[in-house]
Design a protein around this motif. Sequence first.
Motif, PDB file in Angstrom:
ATOM      1  N   UNK A   1      99.438  38.685  79.148  1.00  8.41           N
ATOM      2  CA  UNK A   1      99.312  37.758  80.275  1.00  8.41           C
ATOM      3  C   UNK A   1      99.088  38.540  81.563  1.00  8.41           C
ATOM      4  N   UNK A   2      98.183  38.049  82.385  1.00  4.41           N
ATOM      5  CA  UNK A   2      97.892  38.684  83.666  1.00  4.41           C
ATOM      6  C   UNK A   2      98.835  38.113  84.721  1.00  4.41           C
ATOM      7  N   UNK A   3      99.827  38.899  85.101  1.00  3.67           N
ATOM      8  CA  UNK A   3     100.855  38.404  86.012  1.00  3.67           C
ATOM      9  C   UNK A   3     100.623  38.818  87.457  1.00  3.67           C
ATOM     10  N   UNK A   4      99.800  39.841  87.663  1.00  2.00           N
ATOM     11  CA  UNK A   4      99.585  40.366  89.014  1.00  2.00           C
ATOM     12  C   UNK A   4      98.092  40.502  89.298  1.00  2.00           C
ATOM     13  N   UNK A   5      97.700  40.119  90.515  1.00  2.00           N
ATOM     14  CA  UNK A   5      96.327  40.286  90.981  1.00  2.00           C
ATOM     15  C   UNK A   5      96.359  41.140  92.242  1.00  2.00           C
ATOM     16  N   UNK A   6      95.529  42.178  92.266  1.00  2.00           N
ATOM     17  CA  UNK A   6      95.412  43.049  93.437  1.00  2.00           C
ATOM     18  C   UNK A   6      93.964  42.979  93.919  1.00  2.00           C
ATOM     19  N   UNK A   7      93.785  42.686  95.204  1.00  7.36           N
ATOM     20  CA  UNK A   7      92.450  42.530  95.770  1.00  7.36           C
ATOM     21  C   UNK A   7      92.125  43.677  96.736  1.00  7.36           C
ATOM     22  N   UNK A   8      90.910  44.173  96.656  1.00  5.83           N
ATOM     23  CA  UNK A   8      90.290  44.911  97.748  1.00  5.83           C
ATOM     24  C   UNK A   8      89.827  43.868  98.780  1.00  5.83           C
ATOM     25  N   UNK A   9      89.475  44.308  99.978  1.00  4.44           N
ATOM     26  CA  UNK A   9      89.029  43.348 101.001  1.00  4.44           C
ATOM     27  C   UNK A   9      87.529  43.458 101.239  1.00  4.44           C
ATOM     28  N   UNK A  10      87.077  44.546 101.863  1.00  2.00           N
ATOM     29  CA  UNK A  10      85.674  44.676 102.255  1.00  2.00           C
ATOM     30  C   UNK A  10      84.764  44.655 101.032  1.00  2.00           C
ATOM     31  N   UNK A  11      83.787  43.767 101.049  1.00  2.00           N
ATOM     32  CA  UNK A  11      82.838  43.679  99.953  1.00  2.00           C
ATOM     33  C   UNK A  11      83.357  42.903  98.764  1.00  2.00           C
ATOM     34  N   UNK A  12      84.616  42.474  98.817  1.00  2.00           N
ATOM     35  CA  UNK A  12      85.237  41.775  97.694  1.00  2.00           C
ATOM     36  C   UNK A  12      85.624  40.357  98.096  1.00  2.00           C
ATOM     37  N   UNK A  13      86.597  40.238  98.990  1.00  2.00           N
ATOM     38  CA  UNK A  13      86.942  38.911  99.508  1.00  2.00           C
ATOM     39  C   UNK A  13      86.169  38.604 100.785  1.00  2.00           C
ATOM     40  N   UNK A  14      85.697  39.654 101.441  1.00  2.00           N
ATOM     41  CA  UNK A  14      85.159  39.512 102.794  1.00  2.00           C
ATOM     42  C   UNK A  14      83.955  40.416 102.994  1.00  2.00           C
ATOM     43  N   UNK A  15      83.127  40.080 103.973  1.00  2.00           N
ATOM     44  CA  UNK A  15      81.890  40.803 104.213  1.00  2.00           C
ATOM     45  C   UNK A  15      82.121  42.151 104.883  1.00  2.00           C
ATOM     46  N   UNK A  16      81.571  43.196 104.282  1.00  2.00           N
ATOM     47  CA  UNK A  16      81.598  44.511 104.911  1.00  2.00           C
ATOM     48  C   UNK A  16      80.838  44.481 106.235  1.00  2.00           C
ATOM     49  N   UNK A  17      79.756  43.712 106.265  1.00  2.00           N
ATOM     50  CA  UNK A  17      78.958  43.617 107.482  1.00  2.00           C
ATOM     51  C   UNK A  17      79.751  43.075 108.650  1.00  2.00           C
ATOM     52  N   UNK A  18      80.615  42.085 108.403  1.00  2.00           N
ATOM     53  CA  UNK A  18      81.433  41.537 109.483  1.00  2.00           C
ATOM     54  C   UNK A  18      82.365  42.609 110.036  1.00  2.00           C
ATOM     55  N   UNK A  19      82.963  43.383 109.149  1.00  2.00           N
ATOM     56  CA  UNK A  19      83.875  44.443 109.585  1.00  2.00           C
ATOM     57  C   UNK A  19      83.127  45.462 110.430  1.00  2.00           C
ATOM     58  N   UNK A  20      81.943  45.876 109.950  1.00  2.00           N
ATOM     59  CA  UNK A  20      81.188  46.902 110.659  1.00  2.00           C
ATOM     60  C   UNK A  20      80.583  46.386 111.958  1.00  2.00           C
ATOM     61  N   UNK A  21      80.133  45.143 111.949  1.00  2.00           N
ATOM     62  CA  UNK A  21      79.404  44.617 113.106  1.00  2.00           C
ATOM     63  C   UNK A  21      80.305  43.998 114.164  1.00  2.00           C
ATOM     64  N   UNK A  22      81.496  43.564 113.767  1.00  2.00           N
ATOM     65  CA  UNK A  22      82.391  42.883 114.702  1.00  2.00           C
ATOM     66  C   UNK A  22      83.658  43.692 114.979  1.00  2.00           C
TER      67      UNK A  22
END
Length: 244
Positions: free
Chosen positions: A1-22
């Motif tokens: 059973x998969x009990x834990x989820x670990x997320x990266x942010x940039x390019x995964x949940x959210x745009x790398x471009x937004x981070x770089x441009x804003x």
Amino acid sequence: MLTHVVYDIEGTTSSTGFVHDTLYPYSRERFAAYIDEHGHDPQVIAQLDAVRELAGEPDADVERIVWWLNHWLDDDQKVTPLKAFQGWIWTDGFAAGDLTSHFFADSIPAIRRHHAEGRTLSIFSSGSVSAQLAWFGNTPDGSLLDLFSHHFDTENIGPKRVTESYDLIASRLGAPADEIVFFSDLVAELDAARDAGWHTVGVRRQGDQYFDQGVGDHLAIFSFDEIDLSGDAPTLVDRAANTR
């Protein structure tokens, strides 16, 4: 059973471009002023010393330190003092209402869904913990902070491309490696997590910075809507079954 989820942010949940441009320009414009205002804070002093040590310039003044921060920013280096200053500056920006974080349309519903399914959710990002708290506390959908149990960064865990970092996270979570699934857009991170015994899913976002590099031989998705975490390993959703 998969009990834990670990997320990266940039390019995964959210745009790398937004981070770089804003976010990057926002911090660049404020490095010097932030140091001038907070230069006597112990945590700031520690990171100023870290810049001097990494730069090999023990006598570097504020002007030179700002030069190094901008140099690392230009090279998109995941350097801890840079990430620390960015995190503090962005926290102030979110609090002032200058900034709102970006998420792909499928990300927040998936995060809420994974939490509702009873899984423990965590973040592992090169962005500092303070930046993560500001990011997930100021989304277009309100604060998501109550959905996460842990925030990991390169300072409290270690580099994202090193297997030992994932071993340490599993220990901190108190979870068997084979119950953890990691979402990232970068092959080297996915490889390190898999070497630690984790399940891995490569997230590919059309037009994002590392899209053309692919995700190697890891299970690949273009949206969180394509993944099923109900089994002992992540699988792709059977869309044909859902339409019958």
